[in-house]
Design a protein around this motif. Structure first.
Motif, PDB file in Angstrom:
ATOM      1  N   UNK A  34       0.277   2.024 -41.325  1.00 56.79           N
ATOM      2  CA  UNK A  34       1.300   2.976 -41.382  1.00 56.79           C
ATOM      3  C   UNK A  34       1.638   3.539 -39.910  1.00 56.79           C
ATOM      4  N   UNK A  35       0.677   3.715 -39.142  1.00 58.80           N
ATOM      5  CA  UNK A  35       0.786   4.252 -37.707  1.00 58.80           C
ATOM      6  C   UNK A  35       1.625   3.125 -37.020  1.00 58.80           C
ATOM      7  N   UNK A  36       1.236   1.856 -37.286  1.00 57.97           N
ATOM      8  CA  UNK A  36       2.126   1.100 -36.294  1.00 57.97           C
ATOM      9  C   UNK A  36       3.467   0.796 -36.885  1.00 57.97           C
ATOM     10  N   UNK A  37       3.422   0.622 -38.064  1.00 55.06           N
ATOM     11  CA  UNK A  37       5.086   0.701 -38.636  1.00 55.06           C
ATOM     12  C   UNK A  37       5.947   1.691 -38.132  1.00 55.06           C
ATOM     13  N   UNK A  38       5.343   2.969 -38.225  1.00 60.26           N
ATOM     14  CA  UNK A  38       6.308   3.991 -37.777  1.00 60.26           C
ATOM     15  C   UNK A  38       6.355   4.138 -36.334  1.00 60.26           C
ATOM     16  N   UNK A  39       5.492   3.424 -35.606  1.00 57.01           N
ATOM     17  CA  UNK A  39       5.755   3.304 -34.042  1.00 57.01           C
ATOM     18  C   UNK A  39       6.894   2.213 -33.845  1.00 57.01           C
ATOM     19  N   UNK A  40       7.003   1.331 -34.519  1.00 59.87           N
ATOM     20  CA  UNK A  40       8.334   0.035 -34.379  1.00 59.87           C
ATOM     21  C   UNK A  40       9.356   0.725 -34.791  1.00 59.87           C
ATOM     22  N   UNK A  41       9.277   1.635 -36.192  1.00 60.00           N
ATOM     23  CA  UNK A  41      10.597   2.424 -36.407  1.00 60.00           C
ATOM     24  C   UNK A  41      10.892   3.226 -35.526  1.00 60.00           C
ATOM     25  N   UNK A  73      11.606   1.879 -41.622  1.00 62.04           N
ATOM     26  CA  UNK A  73      11.397   3.194 -41.082  1.00 62.04           C
ATOM     27  C   UNK A  73      12.319   3.664 -40.126  1.00 62.04           C
ATOM     28  N   UNK A  74      13.171   2.630 -39.671  1.00 66.44           N
ATOM     29  CA  UNK A  74      14.223   2.911 -38.662  1.00 66.44           C
ATOM     30  C   UNK A  74      15.436   3.170 -39.502  1.00 66.44           C
ATOM     31  N   UNK A  75      15.473   2.932 -40.744  1.00 67.96           N
ATOM     32  CA  UNK A  75      16.744   3.222 -41.556  1.00 67.96           C
ATOM     33  C   UNK A  75      17.495   2.066 -41.952  1.00 67.96           C
ATOM     34  N   UNK A  76      17.020   0.830 -41.425  1.00 72.23           N
ATOM     35  CA  UNK A  76      17.789  -0.346 -41.302  1.00 72.23           C
ATOM     36  C   UNK A  76      17.016  -1.326 -42.232  1.00 72.23           C
ATOM     37  N   UNK A  77      17.411  -2.517 -42.269  1.00 74.71           N
ATOM     38  CA  UNK A  77      16.595  -3.437 -43.525  1.00 74.71           C
ATOM     39  C   UNK A  77      16.418  -4.684 -42.594  1.00 74.71           C
ATOM     40  N   UNK A  78      15.085  -5.417 -43.058  1.00 66.20           N
ATOM     41  CA  UNK A  78      14.636  -6.690 -42.197  1.00 66.20           C
ATOM     42  C   UNK A  78      15.169  -8.057 -43.025  1.00 66.20           C
ATOM     43  N   UNK A  79      15.289  -8.850 -42.076  1.00 61.90           N
ATOM     44  CA  UNK A  79      15.383 -10.248 -42.550  1.00 61.90           C
ATOM     45  C   UNK A  79      14.426 -11.122 -41.963  1.00 61.90           C
ATOM     46  N   UNK A  80      13.554 -11.766 -42.848  1.00 62.75           N
ATOM     47  CA  UNK A  80      12.482 -12.618 -42.110  1.00 62.75           C
ATOM     48  C   UNK A  80      13.304 -13.980 -42.061  1.00 62.75           C
ATOM     49  N   UNK A  81      12.891 -14.569 -40.722  1.00 57.00           N
ATOM     50  CA  UNK A  81      13.495 -15.795 -40.452  1.00 57.00           C
ATOM     51  C   UNK A  81      12.577 -16.857 -40.271  1.00 57.00           C
ATOM     52  N   UNK A  82      12.287 -17.993 -41.003  1.00 54.22           N
ATOM     53  CA  UNK A  82      11.319 -18.953 -40.713  1.00 54.22           C
ATOM     54  C   UNK A  82      11.581 -19.732 -39.455  1.00 54.22           C
ATOM     55  N   UNK A  83      10.458 -19.724 -38.734  1.00 60.85           N
ATOM     56  CA  UNK A  83      10.479 -20.246 -37.381  1.00 60.85           C
ATOM     57  C   UNK A  83      10.623 -21.860 -37.460  1.00 60.85           C
ATOM     58  N   UNK A 141      14.511   9.510 -42.429  1.00 60.02           N
ATOM     59  CA  UNK A 141      14.146   9.952 -43.749  1.00 60.02           C
ATOM     60  C   UNK A 141      14.866  10.876 -44.818  1.00 60.02           C
ATOM     61  N   UNK A 142      15.363  11.787 -44.165  1.00 58.76           N
ATOM     62  CA  UNK A 142      16.290  12.793 -44.798  1.00 58.76           C
ATOM     63  C   UNK A 142      17.452  12.069 -45.175  1.00 58.76           C
ATOM     64  N   UNK A 143      17.924  11.161 -44.449  1.00 60.20           N
ATOM     65  CA  UNK A 143      19.204  10.531 -44.965  1.00 60.20           C
ATOM     66  C   UNK A 143      18.998   9.259 -45.866  1.00 60.20           C
TER      67      UNK A 143
END
Length: 507
Positions: A34-41, A73-83, A141-143
């Motif tokens: 959680x700490x690392x994910x929040x840092x990236x966010x 956490x940043x309010x956006x959505x991820x897309x994983x791309x296969x290298x 998070x509020x939004x």
């Protein structure tokens, strides 16, 4: 629970010091995850955007998962791309997405530069280092609401252009509640993760881990070529639950690896992604403990992951298809015929799904979205969107759904409508067959079979299927490969078989 982040933080409070995930290089507790994910966010919050795509261009790893949740956490959505996917496919995805940013690991950084992914390419180490900005995270998070997107997964498109299926917090939470309850996922569950993070099956293991406090172990990809080493790894990690594509299970069965090696910890065996050959499933059932749960899960990315399931509760002959069963809780499925009316028992029709599991649609592809996310033809009184899966199914006399094939795998041969999947089921039951796949030569009107196995000949196949298939369904041409080709998701690659046939096996 409004968002998957609420689930994650609630679980992290209960199981703070438990290992959440481990790969070949790293293991991490719930607290540190959680700490690392929040840092990236926090880093990504500098863009002051919401509901925008961020690409994660990383190998399956603890850090890739942290990056994925950091995007959320940043309010956006991820897309994983296969290298490892073809460069043109990656470019097609990036053209559709126009991502806000791209997160890479050391292994993928150079490739990202070669692909010209844009200016906003960041390494994991770079964006996790600054740490948490609690005020920024709280403001986001509020939004946030439950219909905001969590991720988009890109699947094949009939036009050759990949489709980005967008899933929301609501869909993920409703689906995972069913998954965790049905398969008894809890803090004692240890997942052996086989599927890549860009494949919808990973959603089930990853988010049920987040929801319950389970542990996810990323199994090194190379072990799926060495069945004995794979079994040894699973035992060392005390893996008790797997959710694999059938080809991964087939590998162990075909090498008869369980004859001399046991899996004493394994108690839940789930599979999806393609039809499970019954012969290989029976091998597993003969070699694991009697109280092991087996279940066939079925559904497209557009239903989060799964829409129907069948817990194996009886014996099946090697040539019997495994049912796809019944609708998941809080998910309704029904079968429509060509007239958009309900199909009767034993009548083939298209599987349709309604409910909160459904995706929002395809990113930047409104036309394709409108083709398959349509008004329920059985309801003319108010707006209600259903998803038409393109899968042909029927009910058996037990009221169980039986998968037949994709609509686009149905052929007309010698005047008969034929499902290639039915031929594959019959061939897969033949002694010595490891895997098989059927394609159709439209020009010469030929059913073409490819298969792998031990010392197989065309005569073996003909003798094996003559009592299972009518003459008009017997393959006209047969080719034998040392190994069947698989796509990035572990399924038999029908498109590649078609190319192999066109490039040299047409004589």
């Amino acid at each position: 629970m409004i968002t998957v982040l609420d689930c994650l933080e609630s679980t992290a409070l209960k199981f703070a010091d438990n290992i959440m995930c481990e790969d070949a290089n790293k293991k991490i507790t719930y607290t540190d995850f959680v700490k690392n994910a929040k840092a990236i966010g926090s880093f990504l919050c500098k863009y002051a955007t919401a509901r925008q795509p961020v690409a994660v261009f990383m190998d399956n790893s603890v850090e890739a998962w942290e990056a994925m949740m950091g995007v959320v956490y940043s309010g956006n959505f991820y897309v994983v791309i296969d290298a490892l996917m073809p460069i043109e496919r990656i470019k097609n995805i990036l053209t559709t997405l126009k991502p806000l940013a791209v997160i890479v690991d050391n292994k993928c950084e150079n490739q990202a530069a070669k692909l010209g992914m844009g200016q906003n390419v960041y390494s994991y180490a770079e964006i996790v280092q600054p740490g948490l900005d609690a005020d920024k995270i709280q403001a986001v998070r509020k939004r946030m609401i439950d219909t905001d997107p969590v991720y988009a997964l890109f699947t094949s498109g009939s036009t050759g252009v990949p489709k980005g299926t967008v899933l929301t917090h609501l869909s993920v939470i409703k689906y995972i509640q069913w998954y965790a309850e049905t398969f008894h996922i809890n803090e004692e569950t240890v997942f052996g993760s086989q599927t890549p993070f860009y494949f919808s099956m990973s959603v089930s293991t990853m988010f049920s881990t987040i929801y319950t406090g389970a542990k996810l172990v990323v199994i090194p990809k190379q072990l799926f070529s060495f069945p004995v080493k794979l079994i040894e790894f699973m035992n060392e990690a005390k893996i008790n639950t797997i959710y694999w594509v059938p080809s991964a299970m087939n590998m162990i069965a075909n090498f008869k690896a369980l004859d001399n090696h046991q899996l004493p910890f394994l108690k839940t065996v789930l599979f999806a992604g393609e039809a499970m050959p019954t012969k290989q499933l029976n091998y597993w059932r003969q070699h694991l403990s009697a109280d092991t749960m087996y279940a066939n899960l079925f559904g497209p990315t557009e239903t989060t992951d799964i829409a129907t399931y069948y817990v194996i509760d009886r014996e099946f002959r090697d040539d019997e298809p495994i049912p796809i069963g019944f609708a998941c809780s809080n998910c309704d499925v029904f079968v429509l015929n060509d007239n958009d009316t309900l199909a009767s028992i034993d009548e083939e029709g298209e599987l349709c799904v309604r409910g909160s599991f459904l995706a929002s649609g395809y990113y930047n592809n409104l036309e394709k979205t409108k083709e398959v996310f349509v008004q329920n033809p059985l309801n003319t009184h108010y707006p209600e969107i259903i998803y038409k899966t393109g899968d042909l199914v029927k009910y058996n006399d037990r009221g169980e759904l039986i998968y037949i094939t994709r609509k686009d795998f149905q052929i007309k041969h010698q005047g008969y409508r034929i499902e290639l999947g039915e031929i594959e089921t019959a061939v897969s039951a033949v002694e010595g067959v490891y895997e098989c796949g059927c394609i159709y030569d439209l020009d010469k009107h030929l059913i073409v079979l490819y298969c792998s196995g031990k010392n197989l000949t065309s005569k073996d196949i003909l003798l094996g299927v003559r009592d299972r298939l009518p003459k008009y369904m017997i393959p006209n041409k047969m080719f034998f490969l040392e190994n069947m080709p698989h796509n990035a998701n572990g399924k038999i690659d029908k498109k590649l078989l078609q190319k192999i046939y066109q490039n040299g096996n047409k004589k």
